[in-house]
Design an enzyme around this catalytic site. Structure first.
Site, PDB file in Angstrom:
ATOM      1  N   LYS A 114     -15.416  -4.625  -6.601  1.00 44.09           N
ATOM      2  CA  LYS A 114     -15.576  -3.289  -6.015  1.00 44.09           C
ATOM      3  C   LYS A 114     -17.032  -2.863  -5.925  1.00 44.09           C
ATOM      4  O   LYS A 114     -17.415  -2.149  -5.006  1.00 44.09           O
ATOM      5  CB  LYS A 114     -14.784  -2.258  -6.817  1.00 44.09           C
ATOM      6  CG  LYS A 114     -13.296  -2.342  -6.580  1.00 44.09           C
ATOM      7  CD  LYS A 114     -12.625  -1.045  -6.997  1.00 44.09           C
ATOM      8  CE  LYS A 114     -11.136  -1.098  -6.715  1.00 44.09           C
ATOM      9  NZ  LYS A 114     -10.455   0.120  -7.165  1.00 44.09           N
ATOM     10  N   LYS A 127      -5.897 -10.844  -0.778  1.00 47.28           N
ATOM     11  CA  LYS A 127      -4.878  -9.882  -1.222  1.00 47.28           C
ATOM     12  C   LYS A 127      -4.668  -8.785  -0.171  1.00 47.28           C
ATOM     13  O   LYS A 127      -5.623  -8.324   0.438  1.00 47.28           O
ATOM     14  CB  LYS A 127      -5.401  -9.258  -2.527  1.00 47.28           C
ATOM     15  CG  LYS A 127      -4.389  -8.561  -3.356  1.00 47.28           C
ATOM     16  CD  LYS A 127      -5.029  -8.032  -4.636  1.00 47.28           C
ATOM     17  CE  LYS A 127      -6.001  -6.900  -4.375  1.00 47.28           C
ATOM     18  NZ  LYS A 127      -6.478  -6.197  -5.557  1.00 47.28           N
ATOM     19  N   LYS A 186      -5.681  -1.802   0.441  1.00 44.62           N
ATOM     20  CA  LYS A 186      -5.909  -0.549   1.154  1.00 44.62           C
ATOM     21  C   LYS A 186      -7.250  -0.573   1.873  1.00 44.62           C
ATOM     22  O   LYS A 186      -7.455   0.154   2.828  1.00 44.62           O
ATOM     23  CB  LYS A 186      -5.958   0.619   0.153  1.00 44.62           C
ATOM     24  CG  LYS A 186      -4.659   0.885  -0.541  1.00 44.62           C
ATOM     25  CD  LYS A 186      -4.855   1.840  -1.730  1.00 44.62           C
ATOM     26  CE  LYS A 186      -3.553   1.995  -2.493  1.00 44.62           C
ATOM     27  NZ  LYS A 186      -3.668   2.754  -3.724  1.00 44.62           N
TER      28      LYS A 186
END
Ligand code: TYM
Length: 351
Positions: A120, A212, A215
């Site tokens: 992230k 994966k 969102k």
């Protein structure tokens, strides 16, 4: 003797952007199942959402909208808000309070190993928020402030659950004497177990079977959102990447075929059966045939949820009342834990 902990389930979902099939099959489906056998607490983790810049979670109106949408998804998927506790994290101060204590228990070296932070934060790590770095400690507090024993999550949260166990263990060790002297038994915090089950613990992108479903993927075609209508679901499944071979009839035939493996896993999870059964049915079939069956199944399973979510989000008064009632009940449990933690650590407080 270690304290006996009653079974209690806790899990959380972030109110950031669209909920997708990965969240549903990897986590929410198991939330629904566990309510049959356990007391469950399901949390919309708004404190976690703000660890990324506001441009990512969309600002205050969007955060509130998303919080209500995740709540609506929980209820629409079949979680009973009376039998279980559904609430948003920021309403219960114990989460943030326990995080401070755990910040002083967890080691920097442990956090440095967290892969989700590295992903992230990306290349510009110096510019990531302190909150993003501390995210896993807040997650440990979410679970342990209720002394929860079971945590249903997708595969990607496994490392965070291991850290939670390490923090619980170290707190129990660091304060062992105080815990025993105050009559809390040996293991004040349980070592919570991850519940990572089903054929879709890691749902992959529809555009790339090695990534994966998430969102944050720029392409909406990479995921099926829980709010997608039947036509959108059909389009996304038809466009999903595949390979030219027909489907194998046994599971080893899915090795090295990530896209095929993913679609079979999605079908299996939606149908509530193992992958082997899906392959026994579709082995030798072309993807065009399999995909049209998958569209029918996905629409049958997801359309009622989307419809119910829409109905619920049009009634924010009801959704807010669920969150407020849930927070009051959560707070009773969390306050009890915090009171014990304060005793154990030596903080003077009103009893
Ligand atoms: P979040 O909001 O990213 O995801 C919610 C749940 O969905 C699962 N998930 C997936 N499962 C399968 N395939 C995928 N592609 C996929 N993408 C997401 C996640 O594993 C998760 O179970 N850190 C958590 C939120 C959290 C939490 C907690 C969870 C905060 N505190 C305490 C459990 C206990 C998260 O990022 O969820």
């Amino acid at each position: 003797m270690a304290a006996k902990h009653n079974d209690l389930v806790f899990s959380g979902v972030q109110p950031t952007g669209n909920l997708h099939l990965g969240n549903y099959l990897g986590a929410i489906v198991n939330f629904v199942k566990l309510q049959e056998t356990h007391s469950c607490i399901y949390c919309v983790v708004d404190l976690h959402a703000i660890t990324m810049p506001p441009s990512v979670w969309g600002g205050p109106e969007e955060l509130a909208r998303s919080t209500r949408e995740v709540t609506a998804a929980f209820i629409a998927a079949g979680i009973d808000p009376k039998k279980n506790i559904i609430f948003n994290q920021s309403q219960v101060a114990g989460h943030a309070e326990l995080t401070w204590v755990f910040n002083c228990v967890a080691r920097i070296g442990w956090l440095n190993r967290m892969t989700q932070f590295k992903e992230k934060a990306g290349k510009d790590r110096e510019n990531a928020s302190v909150g993003l770095y501390d995210y896993p400690v807040l997650m440990a507090s979410d679970i342990l402030v209720y002394r929860a024993t079971h945590v249903p999550v997708g595969e990607d949260q496994k490392q965070h659950l291991e850290l939670t166990r390490d923090i619980a263990q170290k707190f129990n060790n660091d304060f062992a004497e105080s815990i025993a002297a105050r009559g809390y038994g040996e293991g004040f915090f349980p070592l919570p177990e991850p519940v990572i089950t089903g054929p879709a613990t890691r749902v992959m992108s529809l555009r790339d079977g090695t990534k994966k479903m998430s969102k944050s993927d720029a392409s909406d075609y990479s995921r099926i959102n829980l709010t997608d209508d039947a036509d959108t679901i059909a389009q996304k499944v038809r466009k999903a990447k595949t390979d030219p071979e027909p489907l194998p009839s046994e599971e080893p035939g899915l090795a090295q075929r990530p896209e095929a493996d993913n679609l079979v896993g999605i079908y299996a999870a939606l149908a509530g059966k193992p992958k082997a059964n899906v392959l026994a049915e579709f082995g030798g079939a072309q993807f065009s045939q399999f995909k049209s069956n998958l569209v029918d199944l996905a629409v049958t399973r997801l359309a009622p949820i989307a419809g119910e979510m829409k109905r619920l989000t049009q009634d924010p008064g009801y959704v807010d009342s669920v969150l407020i009632d849930g927070a009051a009940r959560a707070n009773v449990i969390a306050s009890e834990t915090m009171s014990a933690v304060k005793d154990i650590v030596g903080f003077i407080h009103k009893r």
